[in-house]
Scaffold this motif. Structure first.
Motif, PDB file in Angstrom:
ATOM      1  N   ALA A  76       0.816  -1.218   0.000  1.00 20.18           N
ATOM      2  CA  ALA A  76       0.000   0.000   0.000  1.00 20.18           C
ATOM      3  C   ALA A  76       0.848   1.265   0.000  1.00 20.18           C
ATOM      4  O   ALA A  76       0.306   2.371  -0.092  1.00 20.18           O
ATOM      5  CB  ALA A  76      -0.924  -0.008   1.212  1.00 20.18           C
ATOM      6  N   ARG A  77       2.161   1.127   0.089  1.00 17.83           N
ATOM      7  CA  ARG A  77       3.049   2.297   0.114  1.00 17.83           C
ATOM      8  C   ARG A  77       2.920   3.066  -1.205  1.00 17.83           C
ATOM      9  O   ARG A  77       3.084   2.509  -2.296  1.00 17.83           O
ATOM     10  CB  ARG A  77       4.484   1.833   0.316  1.00 17.83           C
ATOM     11  CG  ARG A  77       5.463   2.986   0.452  1.00 17.83           C
ATOM     12  CD  ARG A  77       6.810   2.529   0.867  1.00 17.83           C
ATOM     13  NE  ARG A  77       6.708   2.046   2.257  1.00 17.83           N
ATOM     14  CZ  ARG A  77       7.577   1.230   2.810  1.00 17.83           C
ATOM     15  NH1 ARG A  77       8.605   0.797   2.124  1.00 17.83           N
ATOM     16  NH2 ARG A  77       7.436   0.848   4.060  1.00 17.83           N
ATOM     17  N   PRO A  78       2.615   4.355  -1.128  1.00 17.55           N
ATOM     18  CA  PRO A  78       2.435   5.148  -2.354  1.00 17.55           C
ATOM     19  C   PRO A  78       3.748   5.328  -3.129  1.00 17.55           C
ATOM     20  O   PRO A  78       4.819   5.484  -2.545  1.00 17.55           O
ATOM     21  CB  PRO A  78       1.918   6.498  -1.856  1.00 17.55           C
ATOM     22  CG  PRO A  78       1.935   6.463  -0.378  1.00 17.55           C
ATOM     23  CD  PRO A  78       2.356   5.117   0.078  1.00 17.55           C
ATOM     24  N   VAL A  79       3.615   5.274  -4.438  1.00 13.15           N
ATOM     25  CA  VAL A  79       4.761   5.488  -5.322  1.00 13.15           C
ATOM     26  C   VAL A  79       4.656   6.860  -5.972  1.00 13.15           C
ATOM     27  O   VAL A  79       5.603   7.638  -5.950  1.00 13.15           O
ATOM     28  CB  VAL A  79       4.839   4.375  -6.404  1.00 13.15           C
ATOM     29  CG1 VAL A  79       5.934   4.666  -7.408  1.00 13.15           C
ATOM     30  CG2 VAL A  79       5.040   3.024  -5.768  1.00 13.15           C
ATOM     31  N   ALA A  80       3.497   7.142  -6.562  1.00 17.05           N
ATOM     32  CA  ALA A  80       3.261   8.441  -7.194  1.00 17.05           C
ATOM     33  C   ALA A  80       1.761   8.729  -7.150  1.00 17.05           C
ATOM     34  O   ALA A  80       0.993   8.048  -7.836  1.00 17.05           O
ATOM     35  CB  ALA A  80       3.760   8.448  -8.625  1.00 17.05           C
TER      36      ALA A  80
END
Length: 149
Positions: free
Chosen positions: A91-95
């Protein structure tokens, strides 16, 4: 495959030995209707299979396919295991709204296309010509022995 006058199907295939048992065929009189294997045609294919050229084509195929399948299955299982055991990481945001799970999921599609392209390229460059030569050799052997390939 040819139809006989009685309507049953006769196989003129050197690979055809007998009907597979347990696949809906009735046992008994129908077994007698199975044509006998032609030794001359089958011998041609066995001779080709035992040849060094055939073994080389198989070896080239396996040297590509086995590592490629192992790598792809490892990548796929790692994706599934990570998605189920570490949802916080995925779930870690990339963009923006795009997270690591989405990128890895799209990477699955990308690697499928890349693997398909690599397989086709490998076959064209390393196996197709040799396999075609084997086919022609098998046909010539079959013609020389009076069989049909």
């Amino acid at each position: 495959m040819q139809r006989s006058n009685s309507g049953d199907v006769r196989y003129d295939d050197p690979w055809y030995d007998a009907l597979a048992s347990g696949w809906g065929e009735s046992a008994g009189p129908a077994e007698a209707a199975v044509p006998a294997r032609r030794a001359d045609g089958a011998d041609v294919y066995l001779e080709v299979q035992r040849s060094a050229a055939f073994q080389e084509v198989r070896s080239r195929y396996r040297r590509f396919v086995v590592p490629a399948v192992a790598a792809f299955l490892t990548w796929y299982v790692a994706y599934v295991v990570t998605a189920t055991t570490a949802p916080g990481l995925m779930a870690r945001p990339v963009a923006g709204a795009v997270n690591l799970g989405m990128v890895a999921g799209l990477g699955q599609f990308l690697t499928t296309f890349l693997l398909t392209w690599a397989y086709v390229r490998h076959a064209r460059l390393r196996r197709d010509r040799a396999a075609l030569e084997l086919r022609w050799d098998a046909q010539e052997l079959a013609r020389g022995r009076g069989g049909a390939a």
